[in-house]
Design an enzyme around this catalytic site. Structure first.
Site, PDB file in Angstrom:
ATOM      1  N   LYS A  61     -21.101 -17.640 -28.359  1.00  0.00           N
ATOM      2  CA  LYS A  61     -19.979 -18.583 -28.729  1.00  0.00           C
ATOM      3  C   LYS A  61     -19.045 -18.667 -27.568  1.00  0.00           C
ATOM      4  O   LYS A  61     -19.396 -18.271 -26.355  1.00  0.00           O
ATOM      5  CB  LYS A  61     -19.122 -17.807 -29.964  1.00  0.00           C
ATOM      6  CG  LYS A  61     -19.674 -17.684 -31.186  1.00  0.00           C
ATOM      7  CD  LYS A  61     -20.017 -19.106 -31.755  1.00  0.00           C
ATOM      8  CE  LYS A  61     -20.518 -18.884 -33.161  1.00  0.00           C
ATOM      9  NZ  LYS A  61     -22.164 -18.424 -33.242  1.00  0.00           N
TER      10      LYS A  61
HETATM   11  C1  LIG Z   1     -20.656 -21.867 -38.587  1.00  0.00           C
HETATM   12  C2  LIG Z   1     -20.885 -20.463 -38.546  1.00  0.00           C
HETATM   13  N1  LIG Z   1     -20.098 -19.844 -39.342  1.00  0.00           N
HETATM   14  C3  LIG Z   1     -20.199 -18.213 -39.178  1.00  0.00           C
HETATM   15  C4  LIG Z   1     -20.895 -17.917 -38.132  1.00  0.00           C
HETATM   16  C5  LIG Z   1     -21.061 -16.385 -38.140  1.00  0.00           C
HETATM   17  O1  LIG Z   1     -20.358 -15.656 -37.234  1.00  0.00           O
HETATM   18  P1  LIG Z   1     -20.756 -14.110 -36.785  1.00  0.00           P
HETATM   19  O2  LIG Z   1     -22.158 -14.091 -36.094  1.00  0.00           O
HETATM   20  O3  LIG Z   1     -19.738 -13.810 -35.601  1.00  0.00           O
HETATM   21  O4  LIG Z   1     -20.582 -13.407 -37.986  1.00  0.00           O
HETATM   22  C6  LIG Z   1     -21.430 -18.666 -37.396  1.00  0.00           C
HETATM   23  C7  LIG Z   1     -22.676 -18.136 -36.370  1.00  0.00           C
HETATM   24  O5  LIG Z   1     -23.247 -18.547 -35.651  1.00  0.00           O
HETATM   25  C8  LIG Z   1     -21.598 -19.993 -37.289  1.00  0.00           C
HETATM   26  O6  LIG Z   1     -22.194 -20.759 -36.660  1.00  0.00           O
END
Ligand SMILES: Cc1ncc(COP(=O)(O)O)c(C=O)c1O
Length: 415
Positions: A203
């Site tokens: 990210k």
């Molecule tokens: C749009 C979106 N929401 C939520 C997430 C989940 O993030 P995390 O891996 O920090 O839980 C991601 C992960 O790539 C994502 O692309």
């Protein structure tokens, strides 16, 4: 000549992050502690939110947000089909149901026209979801880091009496404004009841794994904090570092979602470099626009003067009517050229669980069903070297040229 190998993503970690992690390790306090507090305060200030709760993923932040808003089993929430698993699964964690919504063909953000159609269809009984079918909230995603129209979102939510939780996994730092001279609003600066960010390894800023929920509502912040650590009345930091007693009370059956001080140690320094890393990603994006802008086989992602784009992703859409290969073959070609790429995303309605459980059909989401077959996310990251950018551009152009459809054939395919 040595082959240039371009990964899909390479995290930008400096000596400052490394030094801070070492300091955290040497401090003797590894779990949630002073560095998490420092990271939360700095992050809240960076987005302009009164409260920030650090957790171990964006998924956890989303789950805590909808729980704090009182989402109950049997209720329903509008969720874009064009998203990652997390946005919809957290609704299911609470026994509630996602009502999937189609996307805009260019931004790939949630389409409010389709959201209205889905609500009307539900009210008219044209499709059914289990439970009481009451739609109580909406969970928009700012795809790739380009914020959707928050004005439209607010209007839609108010019209339909919905709470809003933003999935801002891609959108830090990002901002939007209505038409000038209206002021900019940062993502998380009151743009939703709760805004949830991701610090996963790829990210825009990272803590390895991590997330943050920001809000202007003290009660929501308190509830999310409480539920992030087993529903205990005081967290471990207060109990141990504050010189308080060993005692605690379980107020609710919470979760184990707290961030560690080692993760926050990385986050503190990533946050300080967030805008410079965003500008570096933006530079890469501008190079792609310049070099690929006139390639007829490609549609490039949208730009908008009323957005500060986080440029988490650079998703191109292939013009399949002008190419003799499909998207997967195109990606194989990039792989052969040692260019890492990805697809964001196979829409949720085309995944077995959602297909089988809710009986969604591809025709219920005509835009996402069509556009996802054309999607390719190119590599974009802050310390991308000149030769890496050039190699991506050259490889994409070479593939377009090698698989260009003759104009006559292209017309035939389109008609
Ligand atoms: C749009 C979106 N929401 C939520 C997430 C989940 O993030 P995390 O891996 O920090 O839980 C991601 C992960 O790539 C994502 O692309």
């Amino acid at each position: 000549m040595t082959q240039v190998n371009v990964p899909f993503f390479r995290p930008d970690v400096s000596e400052a992050e490394i030094g801070e992690v070492v300091a955290a390790l040497k401090s003797g306090w590894l779990t949630t502690g002073p560095r998490v507090k420092q990271f939360e305060e700095a992050f809240a200030a960076a987005v302009g939110a009164p409260y920030a709760v650090a957790v171990n993923s964006c998924t956890a932040a989303l789950h805590l947000a909808v729980e704090a808003l009182g989402l109950k089993a049997g209720q329903a929430v509008l969720v874009p089909t064009m998203t990652f698993a997390a946005t919809a699964e957290i609704v299911r964690y609470l026994g509630a149901y996602p009502v999937l919504v189609d996307c805009d063909p260019v931004t790939m953000n949630l389409d409010f026209g389709d959201a209205r159609r889905k609500l009307e269809a539900l009210r008219a009984g044209r499709f059914e979801i289990p439970g009481d079918s009451r739609v109580v909230g909406i969970l928009p995603v700012h795809v790739a880091g380009l914020m959707l129209d928050v004005g439209q979102l607010r209007e839609f939510a108010a019209e339909n009496d919905l709470w809003v939780v933003e999935d801002a996994a891609h959108a830090f730092p990002a901002a939007w404004r209505p038409t000038p001279p209206k002021a900019w609003e940062r993502c998380g600066e009151g743009t939703a009841a709760v805004t949830c960010f991701s610090f996963y390894a790829n990210k825009t800023i990272t803590t390895g794994e991590g997330g943050m929920a920001t809000t202007a509502d003290a009660d929501l912040a308190d509830r999310m904090r409480l539920m992030s650590l087993h529903g205990l009345s005081k967290d471990a930091w207060n109990r141990y570092s504050g010189g308080r007693s060993w005692d605690y009370r379980i107020i609710a059956p919470g979760y184990k979602y707290n961030m560690t001080d080692m993760a926050a140690a990385i986050g503190i320094h990533q946050l300080r470099r967030a805008e410079s890393m965003r500008l570096a990603r933006q530079n890469v994006a501008m190079r792609f626009f310049k070099a690929l802008g006139d390639v007829a086989e490609l549609d490039l992602p949208p730009q908008d003067e009323n957005r500060v784009h986080a440029w988490h992703l650079f998703p191109i859409r292939l013009r399949l009517d002008r190419l003799s290969v499909d998207r997967n073959t195109f990606i194989d070609g990039l792989k052969d050229a040692a260019v890492g790429c990805s697809v964001h995303w196979r829409p949720l309605h085309l995944h077995a669980y959602y297909e089988e459980t809710f009986r969604w059909r591809p025709e219920d989401f005509p835009v996402a069903t069509e556009v996802w077959e054309r999607l390719v996310s190119l590599p974009i990251f802050p310390d991308m070297r000149e030769e890496e950018i050039e190699h991506v551009v050259a490889s994409v152009k070479a593939l377009c040229l090698a698989h260009r459809r003759s104009p006559a054939r292209a017309l035939e395919v389109r008609s």
